[in-house]
Structures are given as structure tokens and as C-alpha cells.
Design a protein around this motif. Structure first.
Motif, mmCIF file in Angstrom:
data_model
loop_
_atom_site.group_PDB
_atom_site.id
_atom_site.type_symbol
_atom_site.label_atom_id
_atom_site.label_comp_id
_atom_site.label_asym_id
_atom_site.label_seq_id
_atom_site.Cartn_x
_atom_site.Cartn_y
_atom_site.Cartn_z
ATOM 1 N N UNK A 304 -31.326 -8.194 37.007
ATOM 2 C CA UNK A 304 -30.624 -7.775 35.932
ATOM 3 C C UNK A 304 -31.505 -8.704 34.592
ATOM 4 N N UNK A 305 -31.220 -7.914 33.402
ATOM 5 C CA UNK A 305 -31.816 -8.322 32.314
ATOM 6 C C UNK A 305 -30.697 -8.728 31.187
ATOM 7 N N UNK A 306 -30.278 -9.760 31.064
ATOM 8 C CA UNK A 306 -28.908 -10.272 30.403
ATOM 9 C C UNK A 306 -29.699 -11.144 29.103
ATOM 10 N N UNK A 307 -28.841 -10.878 27.919
ATOM 11 C CA UNK A 307 -29.225 -11.903 26.738
ATOM 12 C C UNK A 307 -29.852 -11.116 25.751
ATOM 13 N N UNK A 308 -30.188 -9.732 26.039
ATOM 14 C CA UNK A 308 -30.521 -8.955 24.908
ATOM 15 C C UNK A 308 -29.696 -8.456 23.989
ATOM 16 N N UNK A 309 -28.603 -7.998 24.403
ATOM 17 C CA UNK A 309 -27.431 -7.684 23.561
ATOM 18 C C UNK A 309 -26.203 -8.534 23.650
ATOM 19 N N UNK A 310 -25.681 -8.848 22.558
ATOM 20 C CA UNK A 310 -24.354 -9.740 22.535
ATOM 21 C C UNK A 310 -23.656 -9.446 21.570
ATOM 22 N N UNK A 311 -22.280 -9.738 21.635
ATOM 23 C CA UNK A 311 -21.306 -9.393 20.435
ATOM 24 C C UNK A 311 -20.212 -10.546 20.687
ATOM 25 N N UNK A 312 -19.582 -10.715 19.736
ATOM 26 C CA UNK A 312 -18.380 -11.793 19.806
ATOM 27 C C UNK A 312 -17.470 -11.565 18.585
ATOM 28 N N UNK A 313 -16.505 -12.322 18.438
ATOM 29 C CA UNK A 313 -15.858 -12.228 17.201
ATOM 30 C C UNK A 313 -14.540 -11.438 17.219
ATOM 31 N N UNK A 314 -13.805 -11.203 18.327
ATOM 32 C CA UNK A 314 -12.792 -10.227 18.470
ATOM 33 C C UNK A 314 -12.097 -10.616 19.817
ATOM 34 N N UNK A 315 -10.744 -10.255 19.544
ATOM 35 C CA UNK A 315 -9.954 -10.709 20.971
ATOM 36 C C UNK A 315 -9.626 -9.356 21.385
ATOM 37 N N UNK A 316 -9.884 -8.857 22.521
ATOM 38 C CA UNK A 316 -9.676 -7.400 23.031
ATOM 39 C C UNK A 316 -8.691 -7.614 24.171
ATOM 40 N N UNK A 317 -8.036 -8.877 24.770
ATOM 41 C CA UNK A 317 -7.175 -8.715 25.493
ATOM 42 C C UNK A 317 -5.844 -9.545 24.896
ATOM 43 N N UNK A 318 -5.745 -9.653 23.601
ATOM 44 C CA UNK A 318 -4.635 -9.963 22.701
ATOM 45 C C UNK A 318 -4.063 -11.517 23.484
ATOM 46 N N UNK A 319 -4.857 -12.337 23.787
ATOM 47 C CA UNK A 319 -4.218 -13.487 24.355
ATOM 48 C C UNK A 319 -4.551 -14.749 23.172
ATOM 49 N N UNK A 320 -4.802 -14.453 22.229
ATOM 50 C CA UNK A 320 -5.296 -15.405 21.144
ATOM 51 C C UNK A 320 -6.553 -16.300 20.976
ATOM 52 N N UNK A 321 -7.447 -15.940 21.960
ATOM 53 C CA UNK A 321 -8.833 -16.435 22.292
ATOM 54 C C UNK A 321 -9.662 -15.228 22.063
ATOM 55 N N UNK A 322 -10.706 -15.641 21.236
ATOM 56 C CA UNK A 322 -11.876 -14.529 21.076
ATOM 57 C C UNK A 322 -12.382 -14.299 22.307
ATOM 58 N N UNK A 323 -13.228 -13.350 22.392
ATOM 59 C CA UNK A 323 -14.056 -12.845 23.610
ATOM 60 C C UNK A 323 -15.386 -12.615 23.125
ATOM 61 N N UNK A 324 -16.457 -12.225 24.258
ATOM 62 C CA UNK A 324 -17.683 -12.044 24.057
ATOM 63 C C UNK A 324 -17.940 -10.798 25.230
ATOM 64 N N UNK A 325 -19.073 -9.920 24.523
ATOM 65 C CA UNK A 325 -19.176 -8.867 25.384
ATOM 66 C C UNK A 325 -20.978 -8.844 25.397
ATOM 67 N N UNK A 326 -21.394 -8.834 26.471
ATOM 68 C CA UNK A 326 -22.911 -8.539 26.744
ATOM 69 C C UNK A 326 -23.615 -7.382 27.377
ATOM 70 N N UNK A 327 -24.489 -7.023 27.399
ATOM 71 C CA UNK A 327 -25.007 -6.006 28.386
ATOM 72 C C UNK A 327 -25.141 -6.654 29.748
ATOM 73 N N UNK A 328 -24.651 -5.665 30.872
ATOM 74 C CA UNK A 328 -24.563 -5.948 32.425
ATOM 75 C C UNK A 328 -26.203 -5.669 32.943
ATOM 76 N N UNK A 329 -27.011 -4.504 31.887
ATOM 77 C CA UNK A 329 -28.113 -4.266 32.461
ATOM 78 C C UNK A 329 -27.984 -3.246 33.688
#
Length: 752
Positions: A304-329
Motif C-alpha cells: 500500500x501507499x499511505x501518507x499521501x492524503x490525510x484529513x482531520x478536524x471533524x467528528x464523523x461518529x458523534x462521540x465528541x472526539x475528532x477523527x482522521x481520514x487517510x487514503x487506503x490506497x
């Protein structure tokens, strides 16, 4: 010397005891020794052979020498060939000469401070510490009554002086940049006194209002040099060719501790399962990002090739903790590519991802990703995936997939798919959370194509699937053809704005690059740029990365950061890379950069990625993170990232001279209006040059509640200067509102 002798004795005793009895040194004692050693690096010493006082400044990568009349600064790196000097010419009162430099001075040396007393009239003090090199002036009460005291100085030959604002100067010599800023003045009672710089030819002076001062008066500016040593946090991968800093992003508050965190991409990182690439999460604290506490994220897909695209700063499961999304390639076992969702938690980020694969009917998946603030009115943030090369009927039309968040997790929600429906449109080259562009209280989404930027409006029924506004971009031949950022409100008008960077732009310099600023409005995005910033040098890739940086100086306006990975300030440091911070304000983006950051290392490519870091130390000021993917610090091309803290007057960021020239939008009648000094005490000066002298002009002072507390009617302007007495107002934040006919100018001021 006594302190140094005692320290030396202590160390000798420790070594001797270790050799014989192997004792355990108490942690408190060891901490004291380490603290003293760290302090001693910044001590000023007398060099008998040279007849001067000298010091080194590790954090700012400077060397300095001091005499009663002059300060000389040079880089610690001997390969850099530059030298800067400041000469104290004297002190004046109300424009008349008061004191000249004494031929002989009394000298007082104490650790990192040296003072030169000029006949008990004034003292020049130099303080060397991690903040920089401070040049202080302590003025004793003169024999004559003075309203204004002026300290007169001259820069060394070859250095150009630029006044950035009333309390900050920059010095430039070729590509070398230094700042002289953070000007503060106080009297014997600690009362802050109004002060400002003025520049004439190659000389400048510091003017201080001393009418109500209690002597002595202390004048305190600081000299800074923009290097990685100034960073509040330095992060590195410690693995050759890991390329840490290829991408950088705020991660929001992952663990709910009220400090923002950051995530860095390292696409070359080798991990045990044979795949390449990883993302590293670093956590904030009351001291900022902790470089020793991090989590490594990898999708664990072989090859795989990780670490090229990353995003954060939002809570997508509404638990009060922000989450991170990356490409899985790409997963060769199932012939699909996808995204990884890492959920935040009180203990930190979960390192086992939820992987969502794209729909094979649409081809490629995840050319761009973002976590968008709630798009569909359910108060849960959403994931947006751009597939600029996806096809579903038209080759290369592009596909955008909205994956709504939910309390059960984004993996269980139904997608909304937007197709480009046009051959080669490449819808989804960029996807950006846009905030509220049109001011309707719903968050919007910015989507980039090959040559357009499209605004999709949010609403009570969710995101519209057709664009509500569009902007044409003259694209280049590179991929991606431009950089794009959204979500900040530069001019404070209630509409979020967008910025576009293009490295292939040429206007006087070949491939200099430029950045366009477009403001939001009630119908979408302005089609005419409010400001254009140009790189102003050949082939520097200015605008390769752009980002909104939050509110760095906490003045109520969003600021931006721009990368120029090919920029350098030394012929021996080609490709070191630079990044520039620009402040927002009521009249629009200030085209003079508030800060410049550089790597001081050849081919480091600093600025390939830039981002607002959120508030990583919880001080109320937004911070920035800059990536340098080829930075070497022990391991070749391991990559690095630098975190700089925001503060009032950019205390944590490094000031520099103009990096780009501004191409103005249609003529602004208020472009020459100035309000100074700011902050102010009692007397505010308003420069009204450029206004229509045939129209009535009124100056209003408005408080934060919107109530007008003072009015000055300038009438039909016959003088371009107007003084406003603020002595009746209490300390606080106000707005100056200038009405010239039907046109209105606003500027935020601080009354001290």
C-alpha cells in the motif's frame, strides 16, 4: 564567573563520584544542571583578543557582537555569507538632538545581558535568549520637558528597511530577511506607552509618547531570523527517505483534552508488513505539540501507499472526539482502492482503521479527501471523497462521493454521488470543507475540477447536488494544476472565502507562481479576485500549497499561509523552500507577509505542505504547521515538519519582508486609509488620503456590541490627517468606521 566556577565544580564532583561510588543523582539536581547548561548557551562573553562582547543564539541560528554604539549579527552557519549591523546614532526630544553616543561607557555584564551606560543619559541593553536578540533602550529623564522621545538608528550598508506596521520593521539584503519587531515601551510604573517606527532612507527611529511617562522609560524591540530553530516544535521521521511532511493537516482535538492535534503524512516510510507510507499523529498540550508522543497510522495493506492524503478536524461518529481520514490506497487482492477512517478516543487515535472501498463501477477512488463540517443538518460531520479521474459514462469526468457521518460510524451510511457528466472535467480534483460561503448558516462544499472551482451549498435537506456558484481557473499542465483552500473569513464579512495557488503563473518572472484570493458573498464566490499575490522570483513554485491558518493573532479575521518550495535566500541553499503567513483584516488580506519561515537547508522543499494547526497549546491563538519533505537531520531525506505558535503581533511566528507583489482588484478608495498607532492609548491618528474630498466624511468609534460611542465629523476633507481623542473610552476592543459618502471603511483597534 563565580556561577560558572561553581557549576564546573559541581560537574567535576559528579564525575568523580561516579567513578568511585556510582551514586544516583537526584532528578531535581540533574534538571537544575541541564537547565543551567541550556541557559549558558545564550550567555554573552567578553572576547579579550577582539575587544568585543559576543554571543551565539542557537534557536535563531545567529551570532552577535556588541559594542556601545553598534550591534552586528551574522549566521551561525559559516556557509551563509551575510552580516547585518545596527548603529545607535543618538536620542532626540521633540525632533531636536538630545544625546549622542558617549565615547566611553560603563559596561555591566550578567549572563545573557550586557548594558552600555551612556553618561547616565540612556543605556543600551542587549538580551540574548531563545526569543531572539533584544536591543533595549532605557532612557533617563531629560533635563528638558519632552512630549516625544526618539531613538535614532541606522542599518548597515546594503540592507533595505521596510516598515511592516507601526511596531515592526523588516530588513532585507538580497534574499536574506531579518525582522525587528515586537516593539514594546513602558515607564517606571509599568504603564505601556504609545510607540512606533518611522523610516527615512536607510535610517529609522523609534518615537515614544512620553508626555505622561514616569522615567526611566524602557524601549524593547527584538531581532529575529526565520529558521527551523525558531519553530516551537520540530518533528522528524528518523528514517531515510520517509518524506515526512509531504502532507500536513490539523487533526482537531482527537482525545478531547481541549488541545488541538496534528497529523503528518510520510509516504516513503517503511513499516514491517512490506507496505510503504504512514501517517503520524502528534498531540497538543499546554506547551504545544509533544514531539515524543505520537501514534503511527497505516492501513496494513501489503504494498500500500499511505501518507499521501490525510484529513482531520471533524467528528464523523458523534462521540465528541475528532477523527482522521487517510487514503487506503490500492489493494491488489481485491483490485480496489479506498479510505481509512481512524476514530478519536480519550486515549488517543485508534490505530486500527475502518476501511471503506470505492465502488468499482466508478473506477479510481480517493484523489482528494476532506472531513467537512456538517453538510446535511444532522450536526454530525461528513466525509467527502474526490475522484478526479473517476469515470461513469464519460472518461475522466470525475466523481465526488459524500459519506455522511452518523452515531454508528460513517461505514454504515448511504452515500451521495455527484458525477461530472462531462468528458475530461475531472470533478473532484479538490474537495474542501468551505464553511458558510453564502451566509445562510449552513456549511458548504468546494469542489475543484480541471479548470473550475464549484460551490455546492448545504441546506436543511442536505448538500445540493448541483453547484450554486462557479469560478473559472486558467489551469496549468501539472497535476494537480492548482492548490485550493477554503473555509476562512479573511475580511470578517460573515462569508467564508477561498484561495487558489498556481505555480505555473508568470508575470515578469518565469514560473514565479501566484495566489488568488476570492471572497464569498450571498450568492457564492466573487469571480474577480480581491487580491493577487505573486512570487516575484523565477521558478520558486510560490503557491504550491495554500491553507487557511485560523486566526493567528486573534484579531477576529482569518489568516492564510502559502508555501513556495523552490524559494531560497542564499545561493548555497537552492531549493530550501519558504512559507509565508498573511493576516486578514477588515479591508481584506494584508499583502505584506506577517511572517516568513525558511529551512536554511539546500533542497529541503519546505512549504510543499502548509496547514493551520488549530490551537495546539490552548492559548487562544491559532498555530501553523509547515512540511519539508526532503529535510535531512541525521537521515537523508527523512523529512520534517515545523510547528509555529500564534500570538499577539505574531510573537511566535517569524516576521519578514514582502514575499510577493500585489495586483489590486478594482480601485479601492480606502486603500490609502491608515489608522495608527494600534494598539493606542489616548490619541488615534486617521490618515484619510485617497478619499473623495467633495463628499462628507464621518469617523465613528463603535464598541463590540455595535453601539457608536464617539463620532468625529471631518466634513468635506481639507486635511488628510485627523486626530481622534480616545481618552474618555475604557480599555478594550473597538472598531473605527469611516464613512465617505456611501462608502464605508472599518478597522479594528485596541484601546489600552
Amino acid at each position: 564567573m563565580k556561577k560558572l566556577y561553581l557549576l564546573g565544580s559541581m560537574l567535576l564532583a559528579v564525575c568523580s563520584a561516579h567513578a568511585n561510588t556510582d551514586p544516583i543523582i537526584e532528578k531535581g539536581t540533574l534538571d537544575q544542571i541541564q537547565t543551567q547548561l541550556a541557559r549558558s548557551e545564550y550567555f554573552i562573553h567578553w572576547q579579550n583578543y577582539a575587544g568585543i562582547y559576543q554571543s551565539t543564539n542557537r534557536k535563531n541560528s545567529l551570532r552577535a557582537t556588541y559594542t556601545a554604539q553598534e550591534m552586528h549579527i551574522a549566521p551561525r552557519d559559516a556557509s551563509q555569507q551575510w552580516s547585518f549591523g545596527l548603529t545607535v546614532k543618538g536620542v532626540a526630544a521633540d525632533g531636536r538632538p538630545l544625546y549622542r553616543s558617549a565615547t566611553q561607557t560603563a559596561v555591566k555584564l550578567n549572563d545573557g545581558t550586557v548594558q552600555f551606560n551612556h553618561d547616565n543619559h540612556y543605556t543600551v541593553e542587549y538580551v540574548n535568549n531563545e526569543d531572539g536578540i533584544r536591543q533595549n533602550f532605557i532612557i533617563q529623564q531629560p533635563a528638558v520637558k519632552a512630549h516625544t522621545i526618539n531613538v535614532q538608528l541606522q542599518a548597515a550598508e546594503g540592507w533595505q528597511i521596510a516598515k511592516r506596521n507601526e511596531t515592526s520593521l523588516t530588513f532585507s539584503n538580497g534574499q536574506q530577511l531579518l525582522s525587528y519587531n515586537d516593539l514594546k515601551v513602558w515607564d517606571a510604573k509599568g504603564t505601556i506607552l504609545p510607540a512606533q517606527f518611522s523610516v527615512h532612507n536607510n535610517q529609522f527611529q523609534i518615537a515614544v509618547d512620553v508626555e505622561k511617562a514616569v522615567y526611566p522609560v524602557t524601549i524593547d524591540p527584538i531581532v529575529l531570523n526565520g529558521t527551523p530553530q525558531n519553530a516551537n516544535t520540530f518533528l522528524q521521521s528518523n528514517q531515510s527517505f520517509a518524506f515526512l511532511g509531504y502532507s500536513v493537516s490539523s487533526a482537531g482535538d482527537i482525545n478531547g483534552d481541549n488541545y488541538d492535534d496534528i497529523v503528518l503524512g510520510a509516504p516513503g516510510y517503511d513499516h514491517p508488513n512490506g507496505g510503504n507510507g504512514a501517517a503520524f499523529v502528534y498531540y497538543g498540550s499546554n506547551r504545544g505539540i509533544n514531539p515524543t508522543r505520537f501514534s503511527m497510522l497505516t492501513s496494513n495493506i501489503v504494498s500500500g501507499q499511505d501518507g499521501t492524503l490525510i484529513a482531520g478536524g471533524g467528528d464523523v461518529n458523534d462521540d465528541g472526539f475528532d477523527d482522521i481520514v487517510t487514503t487506503a490506497s490500492y489493494d491488489s487482492t481485491i483490485n480496489l482502492d479506498g479510505i481509512c477512517i481512524y476514530y478519536g478516543a480519550a486515549s488517543g487515535i485508534t490505530t486500527t482503521p475502518v476501511i471503506i472501498y470505492g465502488n468499482p463501477a466508478y473506477g479510481t477512488f480517493a484523489d482528494a479527501i476532506t472531513i467537512s463540517k456538517d453538510l446535511d443538518g444532522d450536526f454530525i460531520d461528513d466525509i467527502v471523497v474526490g475522484s478526479g479521474y473517476g469515470s461513469h459514462g464519460q472518461t475522466g469526468e470525475g466523481i465526488v462521493t459524500i459519506i455522511p457521518g452518523s452515531p454508528w460510524g460513517a461505514e454504515y451510511t448511504a452515500w451521495t454521488v455527484i458525477e461530472g457528466n462531462q468528458l475530461g472535467l475531472h470533478l473532484g480534483n479538490h474537495v474542501k470543507s468551505a464553511g458558510d460561503v453564502n451566509g445562510d448558516s449552513y456549511n458548504d462544499l468546494i469542489i475543484g475540477t480541471g479548470n473550475m472551482v464549484l460551490v455546492y451549498f448545504g441546506g436543511p435537506g442536505g448538500l445540493a447536488t448541483t453547484p450554486g456558484s462557479s469560478l473559472t481557473i486558467t489551469a496549468g499542465s501539472i497535476h494537480p494544476p492548482y492548490a485550493l483552500a477554503a473555509g476562512g473569513d479573511i475580511n470578517g464579512d460573515g462569508h467564508t472565502d477561498i484561495i487558489v495557488g498556481k505555480t505555473v503563473y508568470s508575470n515578469g518572472q518565469s514560473q514565479e507562481g501566484a495566489v488568488w484570493v476570492y471572497y464569498g458573498n450571498a450568492t457564492g464566490i466573487d469571480t474577480i479576485p480581491a487580491t493577487i499575490l505573486e512570487g516575484n522570483a523565477d521558478s520558486i513554485s510560490y503557491g504550491v500549497s495554500v491553507a487557511f491558518a485560523g486566526d493567528i493573532n486573534n484579531d477576529g479575521f482569518s489568516d492564510i499561509v502559502v508555501g513556495a518550495l523552490g524559494q531560497s535566500n542564499d545561493i548555497n541553499q537552492k531549493g530550501e523552500g519558504m512559507a509565508y503567513v498573511y493576516y486578514g483584516r477588515a479591508t481584506g488580506l494584508n499583502p505584506v507577509p506577517a511572517s516568513t519561515i525558511q529551512s536554511n537547508q539546500k533542497d529541503a522543499l519546505l512549504g510543499i505542505s502548509v496547514a493551520g494547526a488549530g490551537d495546539v497549546n490552548g492559548d487562544g491563538y491559532s498555530d501553523v504547521v509547515i512540511g519539508a519533505m526532503l529535510y535531512t537531520n541525521g537521515q537523508e531525506a527523512e523529512g520534517a515538519a515545523f510547528v509555529y505558535h500564534g500570538g499577539a503581533g505574531s510573537a511566535g511566528l517569524l516576521a519578514a519582508t514582502t514575499a510577493g507583489k500585489m495586483t489590486a482588484s478594482p480601485a479601492d478608495p480606502f486603500s490609502a486609509v491608515k489608522v495608527f498607532p494600534n494598539p493606542t492609548v489616548n490619541n488615534l491618528s486617521v490618515q484619510l488620503q485617497g478619499l473623495d474630498s467633495q463628499l462628507p466624511t464621518e469617523i465613528q468609534i463603535m464598541n463590540l456590541q455595535g453601539r457608536i460611542v464617539q463620532v468625529v465629523k471631518a466634513g468635506n476633507i481639507d486635511s488628510y490627517q485627523q486626530s481622534v481623542d480616545l481618552s474618555r473610552l475604557t480599555a478594550g476592543i473597538y472598531f473605527v468606521v469611516i464613512r465617505n459618502g456611501s462608502k464605508v471603511f472599518r478597522e479594528k483597534i485596541i484601546k489600552q
